[in-house]
Design a protein around this motif. Structure first.
Motif, mmCIF file in Angstrom:
data_model
loop_
_atom_site.group_PDB
_atom_site.id
_atom_site.type_symbol
_atom_site.label_atom_id
_atom_site.label_comp_id
_atom_site.label_asym_id
_atom_site.label_seq_id
_atom_site.Cartn_x
_atom_site.Cartn_y
_atom_site.Cartn_z
ATOM 1 N N MET A 14 0.823 -1.211 0.000
ATOM 2 C CA MET A 14 0.000 0.000 0.000
ATOM 3 C C MET A 14 0.854 1.256 0.000
ATOM 4 N N MET A 15 2.069 1.158 0.554
ATOM 5 C CA MET A 15 2.970 2.309 0.582
ATOM 6 C C MET A 15 3.818 2.384 -0.681
ATOM 7 N N LEU A 16 4.383 1.244 -1.069
ATOM 8 C CA LEU A 16 5.356 1.254 -2.156
ATOM 9 C C LEU A 16 4.720 1.430 -3.523
ATOM 10 N N VAL A 17 3.585 0.795 -3.767
ATOM 11 C CA VAL A 17 2.962 0.878 -5.091
ATOM 12 C C VAL A 17 2.604 2.319 -5.453
ATOM 13 N N PRO A 18 1.902 3.056 -4.553
ATOM 14 C CA PRO A 18 1.640 4.466 -4.909
ATOM 15 C C PRO A 18 2.927 5.276 -5.052
ATOM 16 N N LEU A 19 3.935 5.003 -4.194
ATOM 17 C CA LEU A 19 5.187 5.751 -4.274
ATOM 18 C C LEU A 19 5.897 5.503 -5.608
ATOM 19 N N ILE A 20 5.978 4.248 -6.016
ATOM 20 C CA ILE A 20 6.623 3.914 -7.290
ATOM 21 C C ILE A 20 5.873 4.527 -8.462
ATOM 22 N N LEU A 22 3.997 7.223 -8.363
ATOM 23 C CA LEU A 22 4.221 8.671 -8.367
ATOM 24 C C LEU A 22 5.597 9.021 -8.915
ATOM 25 N N LEU A 23 6.637 8.260 -8.489
ATOM 26 C CA LEU A 23 7.987 8.511 -8.994
ATOM 27 C C LEU A 23 8.063 8.272 -10.498
ATOM 28 N N SER A 24 7.413 7.209 -10.943
ATOM 29 C CA SER A 24 7.429 6.906 -12.377
ATOM 30 C C SER A 24 6.744 8.008 -13.174
ATOM 31 N N LEU A 25 5.586 8.456 -12.677
ATOM 32 C CA LEU A 25 4.881 9.531 -13.368
ATOM 33 C C LEU A 25 5.688 10.823 -13.321
ATOM 34 N N GLY A 26 6.364 11.081 -12.175
ATOM 35 C CA GLY A 26 7.195 12.273 -12.065
ATOM 36 C C GLY A 26 8.355 12.261 -13.043
ATOM 37 N N MET A 27 9.033 11.098 -13.115
ATOM 38 C CA MET A 27 10.148 10.979 -14.063
ATOM 39 C C MET A 27 9.661 11.120 -15.500
ATOM 40 N N LEU A 28 8.514 10.505 -15.801
ATOM 41 C CA LEU A 28 7.955 10.612 -17.143
ATOM 42 C C LEU A 28 7.614 12.056 -17.465
ATOM 43 N N TRP A 29 7.066 12.763 -16.456
ATOM 44 C CA TRP A 29 6.709 14.165 -16.660
ATOM 45 C C TRP A 29 7.952 15.018 -16.908
ATOM 46 N N LEU A 30 9.026 14.729 -16.125
ATOM 47 C CA LEU A 30 10.259 15.494 -16.300
ATOM 48 C C LEU A 30 10.883 15.245 -17.666
ATOM 49 N N GLN A 31 10.776 14.030 -18.147
ATOM 50 C CA GLN A 31 11.375 13.697 -19.435
ATOM 51 C C GLN A 31 10.575 14.231 -20.613
ATOM 52 N N THR A 32 9.330 14.592 -20.373
ATOM 53 C CA THR A 32 8.483 15.053 -21.497
ATOM 54 C C THR A 32 8.061 16.511 -21.278
ATOM 55 N N ALA A 196 9.503 11.026 5.349
ATOM 56 C CA ALA A 196 8.135 10.536 5.136
ATOM 57 C C ALA A 196 8.125 9.018 4.964
ATOM 58 N N VAL A 197 9.076 8.498 4.184
ATOM 59 C CA VAL A 197 9.157 7.040 3.989
ATOM 60 C C VAL A 197 9.450 6.339 5.303
ATOM 61 N N LEU A 198 10.392 6.890 6.082
ATOM 62 C CA LEU A 198 10.724 6.278 7.381
ATOM 63 C C LEU A 198 9.526 6.297 8.320
ATOM 64 N N ILE A 199 8.785 7.415 8.323
ATOM 65 C CA ILE A 199 7.600 7.500 9.185
ATOM 66 C C ILE A 199 6.553 6.480 8.756
ATOM 67 N N VAL A 200 6.353 6.375 7.434
ATOM 68 C CA VAL A 200 5.363 5.394 6.936
ATOM 69 C C VAL A 200 5.777 3.980 7.318
ATOM 70 N N VAL A 201 7.079 3.674 7.164
ATOM 71 C CA VAL A 201 7.569 2.339 7.536
ATOM 72 C C VAL A 201 7.362 2.086 9.029
ATOM 73 N N LEU A 202 7.652 3.088 9.859
ATOM 74 C CA LEU A 202 7.481 2.949 11.304
ATOM 75 C C LEU A 202 6.004 2.754 11.658
ATOM 76 N N VAL A 203 5.155 3.588 11.054
ATOM 77 C CA VAL A 203 3.712 3.445 11.306
ATOM 78 C C VAL A 203 3.214 2.099 10.822
ATOM 79 N N ASN A 204 3.724 1.652 9.648
ATOM 80 C CA ASN A 204 3.343 0.339 9.127
ATOM 81 C C ASN A 204 3.730 -0.769 10.093
#
Length: 495
Positions: A14-20, A22-32, A196-204
């Motif tokens: 639930m944490m990693l899939v949205p993060l990946i 978002l990063l993929s869409l961000g990288m795609l946006w930066l490249q285009t 944010a990632v560390l907090i999510v991991v800790l909360v998880n």
């Protein structure tokens, strides 16, 4: 895979899939499309020669500069200043280090008087060549070219003016080539993202541990209970640890265990009953068969050597055959009633008129067996019943009174009345009665309270059991009382 691992993996996904994504869409946006937006932003925040960084740093030290005791510093003579006492103040040490890291030397002025300076003469010459004498310029100045950058910031308090003039030579500017966005915004964005990632991991981890504490203990209790049920232990209920859905499952498991226990007990009772039933039927069949076998053997062996003896023997065989037939019919009827396959033909009947007609139809039988019957019944008591089944009730009750009486004649009283919305029908005789502790047993199949069972004519032991079955099938209840004889009471709901 255990439930605990599944919970942890699901939370991570639930944490990693949205993060990946978002990063993929961000990288795609930066490249285009992002290219035409990102470059202007970088240029807008570009910090040539570290001007923006140095200016922000000077403003950050504003409060600390005002906290410096400048009056004491002003009283220092030239020799004291030359010894470096001014440069060793905490404010100057920190400011000098931070600005030096950016490639700047600076001068501190109080009311246009120099308090501190580490700028060289060549740097001042470049500055004056660029913009002229600094003190005479505007109170705040930010200017530069490819060779030199100059920043002047002035602060005021209690009528006094404190100014800092910072000078940078491009040959010493190490960090100035980075933009403000790259030096400050981007690092903080990365720091924020990592936090944010560390907090999510800790909360998880905390949530997974908490959910495990809610799910695993009840599941272990249920598993322990199932193992006990598997081994045949049905009287050990599991603990209900929480009042939630899993707690409800535990409650249902305990209820299932109680049901299984009751079912097992009923099965054991039925097995005992079945064995007793078979034993009783075998006994009751064996008695008349033995008698018939004896009389037939007497005829065949010539013991009945006269016509009169032969007739007597044959009549005895006939009597025992009728008893045997009656026993088989009783067993068949009782079996159908117990298995709910007996078809009742129910109709609304006036109970008083029904009993009166029965007594009139069986007047000869009543007179022959010496029965004095008294009927005491209220009028207009109607009951939905099977007339044939209720005739069997009266047949069995009168037969029992005749069979177990101790006198030549028997007095039987039949009462029919309404009481508190119930129809009460009782049949009482003046026979020997039944002991208090045996009143409930007389309705059991093949029950005889006398030990002697040598003659089938003494009864099949099913009469009162059939009566009870008929009453129950008519939504009624039956019980016995010892009242100077045996009284059978039947209660039915009012139709």
């Amino acid at each position: 895979m255990s439930i605990r691992k599944k919970i942890i993996i699901s939370n991570l996904l639930m944490m990693l899939v949205p993060l990946i994504l978002l990063l993929s869409l961000g990288m795609l946006w930066l490249q285009t499309a992002g290219q035409k937006y990102w470059k202007p932003i970088e240029e807008m925040y570009e910090d040539k020669n570290g001007v923006i960084s140095a200016q922000n740093l000077i403003y950050a030290y504003q409060e600390e500069l005002w906290d410096t005791n400048w009056s004491e510093l002003e009283s220092l003579d030239d020799e004291a200043a030359d010894t470096g006492e001014l440069t060793q103040t905490p404010e100057m040490v920190r400011l000098r280090k931070d600005l030096t890291d950016l490639g700047y030397h600076f001068t501190v002025l109080l009311n246009d008087e120099t308090l501190y300076s580490n700028a060289s003469e060549s740097e001042w010459m470049q500055v004056e060549k660029l913009i002229g004498p600094i003190p005479e310029q505007a109170k705040s100045v930010t200017v530069g070219n490819k060779d030199v950058s100059v920043i002047k910031c002035s602060f005021y308090e209690d009528g006094e003016e404190c100014s800092i003039i910072a000078v940078s030579n491009e040959t010493r500017n190490v960090l100035g080539s980075q933009s403000y966005l790259q030096k400050y915004v981007v690092p903080y964005v990365w720091i924020f993202g990592v936090c944010a990632v560390l907090i999510v991991v800790l909360v998880n981890a905390c949530c997974s541990r908490w959910i495990n504490s809610l799910i695993i203990p009840p599941m272990k209790e249920i598993r322990r209970g199932m193992q006990k049920v598997k081994s045949g232990v049905l009287d050990s209920e599991i603990s209900v640890l929480r009042r939630d859905e899993l707690g409800e499952v535990c409650e249902e498991f305990n209820e299932m265990q109680r049901q299984l226990k009751r079912s097992k007990e009923e099965q054991m009772k039925y097995e005992a009953y079945r064995k007793g039933l078979i034993s009783s039927i075998s006994h009751d069949l064996r008695t008349p068969l033995t008698t018939i076998k004896g009389y037939v053997g007497g005829i065949l062996d010539g013991i009945a050597d006269t016509d009169e003896k032969k007739k007597k023997y044959l009549l005895a065989v006939q009597t025992r055959t009728k008893d045997l037939e009656n026993l088989v019919n009783q067993i068949s009827s009782y079996n159908k009633m117990e298995n709910h396959t007996f078809n009742y033909q129910k109709e609304q009947t006036d109970l008083k008129e029904f009993v009166r007609e029965y007594l009139e139809d069986n007047e000869a039988f009543i007179s022959e067996h010496g029965l004095d019957i008294l009927l005491s019944a209220e009028d207009d008591i109607k009951l939905v019943m099977d007339r044939g089944a209720f005739k069997r009730i009266l047949d069995n009750l009168l037969t029992n009174s005749i069979r177990y009486r101790e006198k030549e004649r028997s007095r039987i009283e039949i009462r029919i009345q309404k009481k508190e919305g119930r129809i009460i029908w009782s049949v009482a005789d003046d026979g020997p009665g039944v002991e208090e502790n045996c009143l409930e047993k007389i309705f059991e199949s093949f029950c005889r309270l006398d030990a002697a069972r040598s003659h089938c004519s003494e009864g099949s032991g099913l009469g009162l059991a059939i009566v009870k079955r008929i009453v129950i099938d008519h939504q009624g209840m039956i019980y016995a009382r010892d009242n100077a004889g045996l009284e059978i009471c039947m209660e039915f709901p009012e139709s």
